[in-house]
Write a protein that holds these residues in place. Structure first.
Motif, short mmCIF file in Angstrom:
data_model
loop_
_atom_site.label_atom_id
_atom_site.label_comp_id
_atom_site.label_asym_id
_atom_site.label_seq_id
_atom_site.Cartn_x
_atom_site.Cartn_y
_atom_site.Cartn_z
N SER A 54 -18.39 52.34 5.43
CA SER A 54 -19.02 51.45 6.41
C SER A 54 -20.35 52.01 6.88
O SER A 54 -21.33 51.27 7.05
N THR B 89 -20.07 45.58 15.57
CA THR B 89 -19.67 46.70 14.73
C THR B 89 -19.99 48.01 15.46
O THR B 89 -20.86 48.06 16.33
N HIS C 183 -15.10 48.90 12.62
CA HIS C 183 -15.80 49.37 11.44
C HIS C 183 -15.64 48.31 10.35
O HIS C 183 -14.53 47.92 10.01
N ARG C 184 -16.79 47.86 9.85
CA ARG C 184 -16.76 46.79 8.85
C ARG C 184 -16.13 47.30 7.56
O ARG C 184 -16.48 48.37 7.07
#
Length: 850
Positions: A841, A549, A586-587
């Motif tokens: 995020s 990430t 980006h989660r």
């Protein structure tokens, strides 16, 4: 004889019920303003209009000959030569009108080097014109500013375009429009003005009258010379043909001008296009011309047919003073009388020829002169009467002059736009609502409405708005309001409101069904923010899905989109575009995790409407819907999120509409937000999101550090939303950034991110994300909004679609019917969604939630 009379009566019936006009447009498109003007005016005076391009390709022109066919042929610009080749002017029906007189077209044609054809056929001609006065290759017109030094300071030096309509060659009959285009030494571009008023202002009453008579005399002498050419190529028998001419006159200190150029059409190139003066003046004069030449009631010959005598003569021929008129004479005189009776801005120029070459008999020619003098005398008496009445009416509270100053006809004559917009329905002064669509690449529309009456004013958007303005056109729906007002009162009074609804299309998208390639871009080639970097679509190699990430919200990235070819952006499926940070991802935080993450947290936003868009996106994601929304420009506090476990507050900054002395400073606004959001804990359970489109700088971040330290909140999570694209369009009333200023903004953005990192703050690089998609802004004059809130229906009512999707309709609905479900709202905008998801995020990453 009876058969002839029956045929004539049949023709009258056809003329009364089938007024057919053919407009040959040449290279002009149907959407061209000139084509639309002709069509609108003809339809208003009850003509049936048929559009074609050239005479050779017009099936209607070929099949609709004779009495029952067309009665008007208009050959526009590039179709004129086609008409001269294909139209048999010697075999036209007596009721058929054409806007060309072949003899004049030939006389003023370019015989070589700009020389008029008829000048080359005459020897020793002493005409008040320069020898090179025809065609487009003529010598450069004299510059009034250059000539000013060569004459007396008080002498008149000007270039004047006058507009002449010739309705007959024998006798030579022409009319001069009262509007001219004047260029003087004080003005680089011409201006439309009444010729009589201009001359009177420059020369005074007596000399101006002499100068106006000299104008008519000079034009008449040249027209007479052109029309009596010894060897005409054509012998026209078109009774009702007419010719439009632009005659350019040059005053060089004398009351007698000289002709320096003649165009066989109306030209307005001396006027500026930037303010629509050229189009407005052209439309006005062409409108006047068509209404003057083509009265609403067709040429009535019923009375003449009923009095027809055995010899085919008209006029009765009874009594010692009776004048026996041929059909030709009678129709020409009748049309002339109709034109003289009609109120119009045209002044008569009459040069009858009583020689044997005249097509009128001596009696008819004398009658033509008498008719002209009679109506001119009436007009002069009317002018004197109006002047006397105006002086008398000054003593009356209900005077006619006061009536003329009031807005009695609050309607628009036309709506001018650049680029030209196709309005639905077609413009009419009586229609108040219009719709139009523009392409994705149309980002601004310049608009200038013109009122019917000069006593009325026009304002855009509000009663004190501008008369003309540049509008940014956001994606989706925009509305332009046009107010016709009476400004004679102390306060402008709105009389009529017109609305233009503009729908701008999304970027053209080609769905992907088969093989495709991935393309990426960082910036658009139309706005090179980074001149040393590539622009536009480039081939993009998709690596394996990154396993880590992103460590920050400002990791450099690019937009990636599938296309058939990276060399053609029309082959892309723009619905599947996505933001790809370099080497990480980006989660995406799902709903349950987001709600858990946001439990017992307080998120404070301070900034402008772009920051507010992120706030509403967060609220909708946390609650799965947005139940409250407004365009707040002050303080907001929402405590009902996440079942009451999450608080969101907002403070609008800067309040630019206030006077600088009354405007709260950033420090004051931040302190007020902190105090309204109490109690606050000094941990990452408290979040401050600060940022805006372009006002933020490094000094504001230093203020954040000082205030949080003073308030013992130095351990809270601070997220800096960096700058964004906007203010890049030339919109009236707000600042507009040049390319150099936008490049400076990019460097300022880098400094803001570096300063945020230095203080241990999170940063989201919204400038880089919006830079490549700067054309995809939504509503707003600043062109900086990449989000829009639309009204939707609650789940129990979602089967009913909401027709309005713009922010204008997304106001709080306080008039709900009893028992109906309250509205909900949705934040739309794919660009805003990208950086708002990055915010979520960063808020709900592993470290942020501990």
């Amino acid at each position: 004889m009876e058969r002839k009379l029956a045929e004539d009566k049949h023709m009258v019936h056809l003329l009364s019920h089938h007024r057919r006009a053919i407009v040959l447009t040449g290279r002009l498109l149907p959407s061209d303003s000139e084509v639309q003007l002709y069509q609108q005016v003809l339809q208003k005076i009850e003509y049936k209009v048929q559009m074609s391009r050239y005479a050779e390709t017009s099936s209607f022109l070929r099949t609709q000959q004779g009495v029952g066919g067309w009665c008007l042929l208009l050959c526009l610009s590039s179709s004129e030569h086609s008409c001269l080749r294909r139209i048999s002017f010697t075999h036209l029906q007596r009721h058929q009108m054409v806007n060309l007189i072949p003899e004049l077209m030939q006389a003023f044609s370019d015989a070589g080097g700009g020389l008029c054809w008829f000048v080359t056929q005459r020897s020793g001609a002493d005409l008040p014109m320069k020898s090179h006065s025809c065609g487009t290759t003529n010598q450069k017109l004299q510059d009034p500013q250059h000539s000013r030094a060569q004459v007396e300071p008080s002498a008149l030096v000007a270039v004047v375009n006058v507009y002449v309509v010739v309705t007959s060659l024998s006798p030579l009959t022409s009319f001069l429009h009262d509007i001219s285009v004047v260029t003087t030494s004080q003005q680089q571009k011409g201006r439309p003005v009444k010729l009589r008023d201009f001359l009177q202002q420059q020369l005074g009453p007596t000399a101006s009258h002499q100068a106006l008579e000299q104008v008519k005399k000079v034009i008449g002498e040249v027209l007479l010379a052109a029309s009596t050419n010894e060897e005409p190529r054509h012998i026209s028998r078109c009774l009702l043909c007419f010719q439009l001419l632009t005659v350019t006159l040059y005053f060089s200190g004398s009351l007698t001008p000289v002709i320096v150029q003649v165009h066989t059409e109306f030209t307005f190139t001396a006027l500026s296009e930037d303010t629509f003066d050229r189009q407005i003046t052209k439309d006005l004069i062409l409108d006047d011309t068509l209404r003057f030449l083509l009265p609403r009631t067709p040429l009535s010959i019923n009375a003449y047919l009923s009095s027809q005598s055995e010899g085919g003569q008209y006029g009765g021929c009874r009594g010692t003073r009776g004048i026996c008129l041929s059909e030709h004479d009678f129709l020409l005189l009748s049309l002339f009388q109709q034109q003289m009776k009609m109120p119009s801005p045209f002044q008569l120029q009459l040069y009858p020829s009583v020689s044997s070459s005249s097509s009128l008999s001596l009696g008819a020619s004398d009658l033509l002169i008498r008719i002209g003098r009679y109506y001119e005398l009436q007009a002069n008496n009317s002018c004197r009467t109006e002047e006397t009445d105006a002086l008398t009416s000054q003593q009356s509270a209900f005077s006619s002059s006061q009536d003329e100053g009031a807005c009695l006809d609050p309607h628009l004559r036309q709506i001018y736009t650049e680029p030209p917009l196709t309005l639905t329905p077609p413009f009419s002064p009586w229609v108040k609502e219009y719709h139009t669509e523009v392409t994705f690449d149309t980002v601004t529309v310049r608009i200038r409405p013109e009122p019917v009456s000069s006593a009325c004013s026009v304002h855009l958007d509000e009663h004190r708005g501008p008369r003309m303005a540049n509008y940014p056109v956001g994606l989706g729906h925009s509305r332009i309001s046009i107010l016709v007002t009476d400004d004679a009162e102390p306060e402008p009074t709105v009389m009529t409101i017109y609305s233009v609804h503009v729908v701008r299309e999304n970027r053209p998208s080609l769905p992907m069904f088969g093989d495709h390639v991935m393309c990426s871009f960082m910036q658009d080639c139309g706005l090179l923010v980074h001149p040393t970097h590539s622009c536009g679509l480039q081939p993009h190699v998709m690596s394996q899905h990154p396993v880590q990430t992103c460590s920050s919200g400002h990791v450099p990235g690019r937009w990636v989109v599938p296309c058939l070819s990276c060399s053609d952006n029309r082959t892309c499926d723009w619905r599947r575009i996505s933001w790809h940070p370099d080497g990480c991802y980006h989660r995406l935080v799902d709903g349950p995790l987001l709600q858990d993450c946001m439990r017992d947290r307080k998120v404070m936003f301070i900034g402008d409407s772009t920051n507010r868009g992120m706030m509403y996106f967060l609220m909708e994601r946390v609650n799965s819907s947005l139940e409250d929304w407004g365009k707040a420009h002050d303080m907001l506090v929402y405590g009902n999120l996440n079942r009451g476990r999450t608080l969101v507050s907002y403070s609008y900054y800067p309040q630019f509409w206030l006077d600088k002395k009354q405007r709260p400073t950033f420090r004051q606004a931040l302190l007020q937000l902190l105090h309204r959001s109490q109690p606050l804990v000094n941990s990452n359970r408290t979040v401050l999101v600060v940022g805006g489109v372009q006002w933020l700088n490094t000094n504001h971040l230093r203020t954040v550090v000082e205030v949080l330290d003073r308030e013992s909140l130095c351990n809270i999570l601070v997220v800096v939303k960096s700058l964004g694209m906007g203010f890049h369009l030339p919109v009236d009333g707000i600042r507009s950034l040049s390319l150099t200023e936008i490049q400076d903004l990019s460097r300022e953005n880098d400094d803001i991110i570096a300063t945020a990192e230095h203080h241990g703050y999170e940063a989201i690089d919204t400038f880089s994300i919006t830079m490549g998609r700067y054309k995809e802004f939504l509503q707003g004059r600043c062109a900086c909004h990449f989000h829009e809130v639309e009204k939707s229906w609650s789940k129990a009512n979602r089967t009913r679609p909401e027709p309005e999707l713009s922010s204008q309709s997304a106001m709080l609905d306080t008039d709900q019917e009893a028992g109906s479900h309250p509205p909900t709202y949705h934040v739309r905008g794919p660009v805003n969604q990208v950086y708002s998801e990055i915010l979520l995020s960063r808020l709900c990453g592993t470290q942020a939630t501990q």
